[in-house]
Write a protein that holds these residues in place. Structure first.
Motif, PDB file in Angstrom:
ATOM      1  N   GLN A 714      -4.402  20.523 -21.618  1.00  0.00           N
ATOM      2  CA  GLN A 714      -5.071  20.158 -20.374  1.00  0.00           C
ATOM      3  C   GLN A 714      -4.518  20.967 -19.200  1.00  0.00           C
ATOM      4  O   GLN A 714      -5.271  21.463 -18.366  1.00  0.00           O
ATOM      5  CB  GLN A 714      -4.899  18.661 -20.101  1.00  0.00           C
ATOM      6  N   SER A 715      -3.197  21.075 -19.145  1.00  0.00           N
ATOM      7  CA  SER A 715      -2.575  21.810 -18.040  1.00  0.00           C
ATOM      8  C   SER A 715      -2.956  23.288 -18.077  1.00  0.00           C
ATOM      9  O   SER A 715      -3.318  23.888 -17.052  1.00  0.00           O
ATOM     10  CB  SER A 715      -1.052  21.651 -18.091  1.00  0.00           C
ATOM     11  N   GLY A 716      -2.875  23.883 -19.257  1.00  0.00           N
ATOM     12  CA  GLY A 716      -3.269  25.282 -19.403  1.00  0.00           C
ATOM     13  C   GLY A 716      -4.736  25.503 -19.090  1.00  0.00           C
ATOM     14  O   GLY A 716      -5.132  26.570 -18.605  1.00  0.00           O
ATOM     15  N   GLY A 717      -5.546  24.486 -19.336  1.00  0.00           N
ATOM     16  CA  GLY A 717      -6.984  24.575 -19.071  1.00  0.00           C
ATOM     17  C   GLY A 717      -7.344  24.675 -17.609  1.00  0.00           C
ATOM     18  O   GLY A 717      -8.498  24.946 -17.259  1.00  0.00           O
ATOM     19  N   ARG A 718      -6.362  24.466 -16.715  1.00  0.00           N
ATOM     20  CA  ARG A 718      -6.643  24.623 -15.270  1.00  0.00           C
ATOM     21  C   ARG A 718      -6.869  26.087 -14.906  1.00  0.00           C
ATOM     22  O   ARG A 718      -7.415  26.382 -13.853  1.00  0.00           O
ATOM     23  CB  ARG A 718      -5.458  24.112 -14.423  1.00  0.00           C
ATOM     24  N   LEU A 719      -6.455  27.015 -15.777  1.00  0.00           N
ATOM     25  CA  LEU A 719      -6.378  28.428 -15.396  1.00  0.00           C
ATOM     26  C   LEU A 719      -7.735  29.128 -15.360  1.00  0.00           C
ATOM     27  O   LEU A 719      -8.105  29.723 -14.348  1.00  0.00           O
ATOM     28  CB  LEU A 719      -5.428  29.164 -16.351  1.00  0.00           C
ATOM     29  N   ILE A 720      -8.470  29.090 -16.456  1.00  0.00           N
ATOM     30  CA  ILE A 720      -9.737  29.829 -16.550  1.00  0.00           C
ATOM     31  C   ILE A 720     -10.883  28.833 -16.442  1.00  0.00           C
ATOM     32  O   ILE A 720     -11.096  28.016 -17.334  1.00  0.00           O
ATOM     33  CB  ILE A 720      -9.825  30.614 -17.882  1.00  0.00           C
ATOM     34  N   ARG A 721     -11.630  28.870 -15.335  1.00  0.00           N
ATOM     35  CA  ARG A 721     -12.676  27.879 -15.073  1.00  0.00           C
ATOM     36  C   ARG A 721     -14.073  28.497 -15.036  1.00  0.00           C
ATOM     37  O   ARG A 721     -15.054  27.769 -14.978  1.00  0.00           O
ATOM     38  CB  ARG A 721     -12.404  27.176 -13.736  1.00  0.00           C
TER      39      ARG A 721
END
Length: 762
Positions: A714-721
């Protein structure tokens, strides 16, 4: 051409005749003392030949509407050739205060009498209104007789009063039905995998099935689930619920609806905001003496409903608040009343899954036409465990005994509960048990009943502690009724004394029990990974659909690095400087705004204090425990693309900044995750571990590894949107290179480089 409108008698009469104020001073909640039990007590005394719980239905036309009326009357008596319909109402008031009965209750009995008289071609019929006092179980009855013509006049009068509202509902419904066939996807093209997801949701809803979808960040999950669900309203679906754990994802759902509205959708949806957040008063005291919005609520609510449903479509919090102020009605109760009328509801998980607060007025028939869209579904596992667990502390009971020594039966009840706590303390053996302790539950049930008697006395100013203990005890009793092989009875010694917990280890069956009553359910998340774990924990079974799609983003958008430094607790002091150097190095190599995640507040603060000594050309900010919404907004607003000094934010894995936030483009250049997210060892996690080990599965993975990695994903998923985003992801922990963690890494993260520490020059 006449239109048909189906409505229950109770719903009809409450809309037309209910009056007065909201007063939730205290209402007995225990099933042992209200409702069904009291009705059944009276119905058992019926003489032979009388009937109970009789379903009635019939039609009556008013203007251009044919009303299909239905309901279940409590009883029918046959006395000396007369037929009498009985309506039973339980009341917390003393029956001596009731002189003739409420108009709304008479109207309910009269409408049932009309349906029965019409069905059996009776010229006259009686209505008996019986009140039963909750505390004493004494009864008081009133009886009236009517001709068929009188009842028909009453029913017509009631329907005429309801018709403006019914006409509005039918008009909105007709406009919605007309708008759906031509509704198109609100973007020129679908992202990779998005069309397949939308198709899978449509198939699921039209076939009344369940779907579990792992759809990575960037798939556009919200529009890909809402659009096909609304399109399926052509096929008999009448309502949807979009449920989620995060406020930000509710906003995304509102934005998706606005897009569909611009494409021609005519549709009404409400967002439910928690009572303590939307309340207009300083203190949430729902009594007419304290709150002008509670005072006379039922006298004004019908006008408020008609007004907002005539003027508005997407009923967001600000819109609900505007109309609530205009009509002087409680905004929370207003939104709950709207939730039963509109086409779609955006709300927290608890309105569907939590036995304490779920929406109780939704009929079984209504559920069969309703789809659940469960966003960020990975969160429902932990929330499910919380909702289906309950805890009681010995010290809380002793505090009530100390505060209210003069109430003999209350004092005695607390003493009996305390006796059970003492017995459990003294018993040798397992502190974690497979079986419920029935003796304790019985005494807690008795306490609930006695507490209700006292809490119902308005003249006494009872403490918050007493009220809270009552609700805790009531919840304990409710969960005891759900106790199963997936629960454990846990006895804990704490500094404040013994406490007992009914701990739900595996919520899957209880989640499935809820979703089974709805037409269909769609569980979706970017991180249902590993899929088999979440599929099982969320109640998935053989006949359910499964859907996994790859990330719509290219691997080249990620610059993934694994820095193998130990973050284990025993090594933290030794490796802290290596970790801060790794963060500095990542920042210096790729300047921009960063989010750095840690497994705990203590670990995060240690690193933060080390980093601010570095003298870097960056602004440092840190997440604080229990941040208010304004502080959260301030934190996120620091992430701007045109800053002279980039910002490095320190946050906690699994916290408010680790999911549900969008920092697109240059607002976020890099994410660094320190550690593998393992939860701190605890009694609960060890119980989970043992439970899954006993079932031949890897208990450590189920209790620690999978929940921990989900926070990382989830935290890593903040990067590429978006398709344009690029950025740096650095995972700091040597375990990421072990076979277990390698096998669990997300596909888009597998093209990584290993970072070797650059030793500082001596």
């Amino acid at each position: 051409m006449k239109k048909t409108f189906k409505i229950s008698i109770r719903e009809l009469v409450e809309f037309v005749y209910k009056e007065g104020s909201i007063d939730v001073r205290f209402q007995a909640r225990s099933s042992m003392t209200i409702g069904t039990k009291l009705h059944q007590k009276l119905q058992k005394e019926y003489k032979e030949g009388d009937e109970k719980e009789v379903f009635l239905k019939g039609e009556r036309a008013v203007e251009d509407i044919v009303y299909q009326l239905e309901g279940r009357c409590d009883g029918i008596h046959y006395e000396n050739g007369e037929v009498i319909v009985e309506e039973i109402k339980s009341t917390a008031r003393t029956i001596a205060q009731i002189e003739e009965g409420a108009r709304v209750h008479w109207a309910q009995g009269e409408c049932y009498a009309y349906l029965l008289a019409k069905e059996r071609q009776l010229k006259g019929i009686g209505v008996q209104l019986t009140y039963i006092e909750v505390e004493s179980e004494k009864t008081k009855s009133f009886t009236r007789t009517y001709t068929m013509e009188e009842l028909q006049h009453i029913v017509d009068e009631t329907l005429v009063a309801y018709t403006p509202f019914a006409s509005l509902i039918l008009s909105n419904q007709e406009n919605r039905i007309k708008s759906i066939p031509d509704l198109v996807f609100p973007y020129p093209t679908y992202r990779k995998g998005q069309k397949n997801l939308a198709g899978a949701v449509y198939k699921t809803v039209t076939e009344s099935k369940s779907l579990y979808a792992n759809a990575p960040t960037g798939t556009g999950k919200t529009i890909s689930t809402l659009f096909p669900t609304i399109k399926a309203m052509e096929k008999g679906l009448s309502k949807w619920f979009y449920v989620t754990a995060k406020t930000i994802t509710r906003t995304v759902a509102e934005e998706a609806l606005a897009l569909l509205e611009r494409e021609g959708l005519s549709h009404r949806a409400i967002t439910i905001t928690a009572k303590d957040k939307i309340c207009f008063q300083e203190e949430t005291i729902c009594q007419k003496e304290y709150c002008e919005f509670a005072n006379g609520y039922y006298d004004r609510i019908n006008g408020a409903l008609i007004d907002i449903l005539t003027q508005e479509t997407i009923l967001t919090r600000p819109i609900v608040e505007t109309y609530a102020r205009k009509h002087r009605v409680c905004p929370f109760e207003f939104s709950i009343d709207l939730s039963y009328i509109v086409d779609g509801v955006i709300c927290d998980y608890n309105y569907i899954f939590d036995p304490k607060v779920s929406l109780k007025r939704m009929s079984d028939e209504g559920k069969k036409k309703t789809t659940l869209l469960i966003d960020e579904a990975h969160n429902l596992v932990g929330r499910g465990r919380e909702m289906y667990s309950a805890t009681l502390r010995k010290s809380d009971f002793l505090e009530i005994k100390r505060k209210y020594p003069e109430y003999v039966d209350l004092k005695q009840s607390v003493a009996e509960v305390n006796k059970q706590f003492l017995r459990l303390e003294k018993e040798q053996g397992e502190d974690v048990r497979n079986k419920l302790d029935a003796e304790l539950v019985d005494e807690v049930q008795s306490f609930v009943e006695i507490a209700e008697k006292y809490l119902g006395e308005a003249e006494e100013d009872w403490s918050e502690d007493f009220l809270q203990l009552y609700f805790d005890a009531l919840h304990f009793v409710r969960i005891s009724n759900l106790f199963s092989d997936e629960h454990r009875f846990v006895i804990d010694q704490t500094p404040k004394g013994v406490e007992v917990k009914l701990f739900c280890i595996d919520p899957s069956k209880l989640i499935k029990q809820i979703t089974r009553s709805f037409r269909s359910s769609v569980f979706f998340s970017a991180t249902l990974h590993p899929f088999s774990y979440y599929f099982q924990q969320l109640g998935g079974c053989e006949e359910d659909y499964r859907f996994l799609i790859p990330s719509p983003f290219e691997k080249e958008q990620w610059q993934v690095g694994i820095h193998p430094i130990s973050t284990r607790f025993k090594d933290r002091e030794r490796t802290l400087s290596s970790i801060t150097r790794s963060i500095t190095e990542a920042f210096n190599e790729n300047k921009g705004n960063y989010l750095v995640f840690f497994s705990s507040y203590a670990y995060m603060r240690e690193a933060f204090e080390e980093m601010i000594k570095e003298g870097m050309n960056a602004e440092f900010i840190i997440q604080e425990p229990n941040m208010k919404e304004a502080d959260r907004e301030k934190f996120l607003n620091e992430y701007q693309s045109d800053r002279d000094r980039p910002v490095i934010g320190f946050a906690v894995l699994g916290g408010i900044f680790s999911e549900g936030i969008d920092l697109k483009g240059d607002r976020l250049k890099g994410v660094i995750v320190v550690g593998v997210g393992l939860p701190q060892p605890s009694r609960d996690h060890e119980i989970i571990k043992d439970y899954f080990n006993e079932r031949g599965l890897n208990g450590f993975d189920h209790a620690y590894v999978y929940p921990g990695l989900n926070k990382v994903f989830q935290s890593g998923g903040r990067l590429i949107r978006s398709e344009e985003d690029t950025g740096v992801l650095r995972l700091i922990d040597d375990r990421y290179l072990s076979p277990k963690y390698q096998s669990l890494l997300l596909e888009e993260w597998k093209d990584y480089r290993i970072i070797h520490e650059k030793r500082p020059l001596v």
